[in-house]
Design a protein around this motif. Structure first.
Motif, PDB file in Angstrom:
ATOM      1  N   ILE A   1      43.409  77.416 102.236  1.00 14.69           N
ATOM      2  CA  ILE A   1      44.744  77.721 103.171  1.00 14.69           C
ATOM      3  C   ILE A   1      44.329  78.079 104.622  1.00 14.69           C
ATOM      4  N   CYS A   2      43.271  78.820 104.539  1.00 14.61           N
ATOM      5  CA  CYS A   2      42.959  79.431 106.082  1.00 14.61           C
ATOM      6  C   CYS A   2      42.443  78.156 106.771  1.00 14.61           C
ATOM      7  N   PHE A   3      41.493  77.393 106.285  1.00 10.96           N
ATOM      8  CA  PHE A   3      41.065  76.243 107.132  1.00 10.96           C
ATOM      9  C   PHE A   3      42.137  75.377 107.506  1.00 10.96           C
ATOM     10  N   PHE A   4      43.286  75.116 106.405  1.00 15.12           N
ATOM     11  CA  PHE A   4      44.386  74.155 106.941  1.00 15.12           C
ATOM     12  C   PHE A   4      45.020  74.920 107.964  1.00 15.12           C
ATOM     13  N   SER A   5      45.512  76.008 107.776  1.00 17.68           N
ATOM     14  CA  SER A   5      45.915  76.813 109.054  1.00 17.68           C
ATOM     15  C   SER A   5      45.434  76.733 110.260  1.00 17.68           C
ATOM     16  N   ALA A   6      44.040  77.138 110.105  1.00 23.58           N
ATOM     17  CA  ALA A   6      43.290  76.905 111.297  1.00 23.58           C
ATOM     18  C   ALA A   6      43.325  75.600 112.169  1.00 23.58           C
ATOM     19  N   TYR A   7      43.311  74.571 111.459  1.00 18.92           N
ATOM     20  CA  TYR A   7      43.220  73.062 112.180  1.00 18.92           C
ATOM     21  C   TYR A   7      44.677  72.849 112.383  1.00 18.92           C
ATOM     22  N   TYR A   8      45.531  73.315 111.572  1.00 18.89           N
ATOM     23  CA  TYR A   8      46.990  72.558 111.850  1.00 18.89           C
ATOM     24  C   TYR A   8      47.509  73.551 112.978  1.00 18.89           C
ATOM     25  N   PHE A   9      47.258  74.791 112.973  1.00 20.62           N
ATOM     26  CA  PHE A   9      48.020  75.496 114.038  1.00 20.62           C
ATOM     27  C   PHE A   9      47.080  75.927 114.978  1.00 20.62           C
TER      28      PHE A   9
ATOM     29  N   PHE B   1      58.628  80.311 110.336  1.00 24.71           N
ATOM     30  CA  PHE B   1      58.530  80.430 111.826  1.00 24.71           C
ATOM     31  C   PHE B   1      57.123  79.749 112.465  1.00 24.71           C
ATOM     32  N   SER B   2      56.288  79.583 111.869  1.00 24.97           N
ATOM     33  CA  SER B   2      54.984  79.103 112.264  1.00 24.97           C
ATOM     34  C   SER B   2      55.288  77.526 112.398  1.00 24.97           C
ATOM     35  N   PHE B   3      55.699  77.002 111.092  1.00 25.18           N
ATOM     36  CA  PHE B   3      55.753  75.615 111.130  1.00 25.18           C
ATOM     37  C   PHE B   3      56.994  75.025 112.180  1.00 25.18           C
ATOM     38  N   LYS B   4      58.114  75.945 112.010  1.00 25.69           N
ATOM     39  CA  LYS B   4      59.129  75.490 112.800  1.00 25.69           C
ATOM     40  C   LYS B   4      59.024  75.389 114.209  1.00 25.69           C
ATOM     41  N   ASN B   5      58.081  76.374 114.918  1.00 25.34           N
ATOM     42  CA  ASN B   5      57.721  76.062 116.412  1.00 25.34           C
ATOM     43  C   ASN B   5      56.542  75.356 116.536  1.00 25.34           C
ATOM     44  N   SER B   6      55.645  74.924 115.607  1.00 24.20           N
ATOM     45  CA  SER B   6      54.345  74.306 115.782  1.00 24.20           C
ATOM     46  C   SER B   6      54.782  73.036 116.486  1.00 24.20           C
ATOM     47  N   ASN B   7      53.815  72.351 117.002  1.00 23.26           N
ATOM     48  CA  ASN B   7      53.642  71.116 117.663  1.00 23.26           C
ATOM     49  C   ASN B   7      53.150  70.028 116.767  1.00 23.26           C
ATOM     50  N   GLY B   8      52.837  70.626 115.700  1.00 16.18           N
ATOM     51  CA  GLY B   8      52.300  69.740 114.706  1.00 16.18           C
ATOM     52  C   GLY B   8      50.614  69.716 114.877  1.00 16.18           C
ATOM     53  N   PHE B   9      49.999  68.924 113.982  1.00 19.16           N
ATOM     54  CA  PHE B   9      48.605  68.760 113.834  1.00 19.16           C
ATOM     55  C   PHE B   9      48.275  67.883 115.133  1.00 19.16           C
ATOM     56  N   SER B  10      46.998  68.254 115.841  1.00 20.74           N
ATOM     57  CA  SER B  10      46.395  67.500 116.846  1.00 20.74           C
ATOM     58  C   SER B  10      45.092  67.497 116.728  1.00 20.74           C
ATOM     59  N   ARG B  11      44.414  66.509 116.809  1.00 20.08           N
ATOM     60  CA  ARG B  11      42.695  66.439 116.945  1.00 20.08           C
ATOM     61  C   ARG B  11      42.301  67.228 118.280  1.00 20.08           C
ATOM     62  N   ALA B  12      43.054  67.236 119.256  1.00 23.69           N
ATOM     63  CA  ALA B  12      42.517  68.119 120.466  1.00 23.69           C
ATOM     64  C   ALA B  12      43.390  69.638 120.387  1.00 23.69           C
ATOM     65  N   GLU B  13      42.919  70.616 121.392  1.00 24.17           N
ATOM     66  CA  GLU B  13      43.320  71.718 121.262  1.00 24.17           C
ATOM     67  C   GLU B  13      45.021  71.850 121.526  1.00 24.17           C
ATOM     68  N   THR B  14      45.674  72.713 120.721  1.00 23.98           N
ATOM     69  CA  THR B  14      47.310  72.823 120.882  1.00 23.98           C
ATOM     70  C   THR B  14      47.589  74.280 121.101  1.00 23.98           C
TER      71      THR B  14
END
Length: 330
Positions: free
Chosen positions: A145-153, A86-99
């Motif tokens: 995994i937490c670092f990836f999730s923190a930056y991706y989401f 559900f997190s990936f499905k509703n995510s706007n994808g990775f962005s260098r700015a705040e999302t």
């Protein structure tokens, strides 16, 4: 409207920042007595995630012989997979700015997924020794995994878990128990590792700022760095040990000066307050060491009389510094 709000709005009107029509609209809106539950709902969601993940841990502990290891691990995997789906499905994808998610509840779904991931990997290592003698992997993998999730989401709570995991990977446990048992002082290598991690967090924040990579994470990195360097330095300053003591005094002084400037730069009152507190504790430890070196027997009674004035003056100066900071920040 309350007296303060009414005076503030009236001041804006008198200075022609708002029109008479806008003033009346503001007054009418505030007269409705509407208040926001946004912060309360976010707190409730956060507590819900913590209670759920804690409940999972208690369930595993109390029923481990009844449920079975495979069933528990399977349940964790399914729950984690659903949360990340559900997190990936509703995510706007990775962005260098705040999302942000369109639905703020998904932020807590991401948080729950990462906490359960840490639980799963820890349980896997504890029960099946999945990583053998490479115990660090059981900490490093969920940290990555937490670092990836923190930056991706774009999740600050998960970022805090990731930094904590990174500290645990290099052997740090910054807890009241660790401080009371003087773990930092007992192991010089651990002290320098903590300071090195603090410096690394600062360096990463500077790099992120220059490359415009999640710059709103700066406060979290700076806060962890300040506490790591501050706590380690003070723990070692409590014990007088010649050159090492002087080294940690210099480190604390440089750190406090740096974070004092940074707190103004990013306008963070929390960073500013803790910087002052660490500097004040360091100053008092230096004074305490002077008492052990210099003979004050002749004026000891005078010093005891002056001690209350010293603390009162310190409090007054602290309050003035906070007021000055808020004035400059605004």
């Amino acid at each position: 409207m309350s007296s303060f709000e009414e005076k503030s709005t009236l001041k804006l009107f008198e200075k022609n920042f708002i029109t008479e029509n806008q003033f009346n609209q503001i007054k009418e809106y505030r007269g409705l007595g509407i208040f926001s539950l946004h912060a309360e709902l976010k707190l409730a969601l956060y507590l819900s995630v913590l209670l759920f993940t804690s409940g999972v841990g208690i369930l595993i502990y109390n029923n481990i012989d009844t449920i079975g290891h495979v069933a528990i691990l399977s349940l964790l995997v399914i729950t984690i997979a659903v949360c990340f789906y559900f997190s990936f499905k509703n995510s706007n994808g990775f962005s260098r700015a705040e999302t942000q998610f369109e639905n703020p509840v998904l932020d807590y779904v991401v948080l729950g997924a990462n906490i359960l991931t840490c639980t799963f990997i820890g349980y896997l290592q504890f029960q099946y020794n999945a990583f053998g003698t490479l115990y660090g992997l059981a900490t490093l993998i969920p940290t990555i995994i937490c670092f990836f999730s923190a930056y991706y989401f774009d999740n600050k709570s998960v970022l805090s878990i990731a930094i904590t995991g990174l500290a645990a990977y290099i052997g740090l446990t910054v807890t009241p128990r660790a401080l009371l048992s003087e773990e930092f002082y007992a192991t010089e290598g651990l002290s320098f590792s903590a300071i090195a991690l603090g410096i690394a967090l600062i360096a990463w924040t500077i790099y992120s700022k220059r490359t415009i990579l999640k710059t709103h994470f700066s406060l979290i990195f700076f806060t962890f760095a300040l506490h790591l360097i501050g706590l380690v330095s003070i723990t070692n300053l409590v014990h007088f040990n010649s050159a090492i003591w002087l080294l940690f005094l210099i480190i604390l002084g440089v750190a406090c000066f740096y974070f004092y400037k940074i707190s103004y730069e990013i306008k963070s009152i929390s960073l500013y307050v803790f910087t002052i507190i660490y500097a004040y504790i360091g100053l008092n430890l230096v004074i305490a060491q002077l008492f052990t070196i210099i003979d004050f027997d002749d004026i000891w009674e005078l010093l005891i009389v002056l001690l209350p004035f010293y603390f009162v003056t310190s409090i007054v100066i602290f309050i003035k510094l906070i007021k000055k900071f808020n004035k400059l920040k605004n």
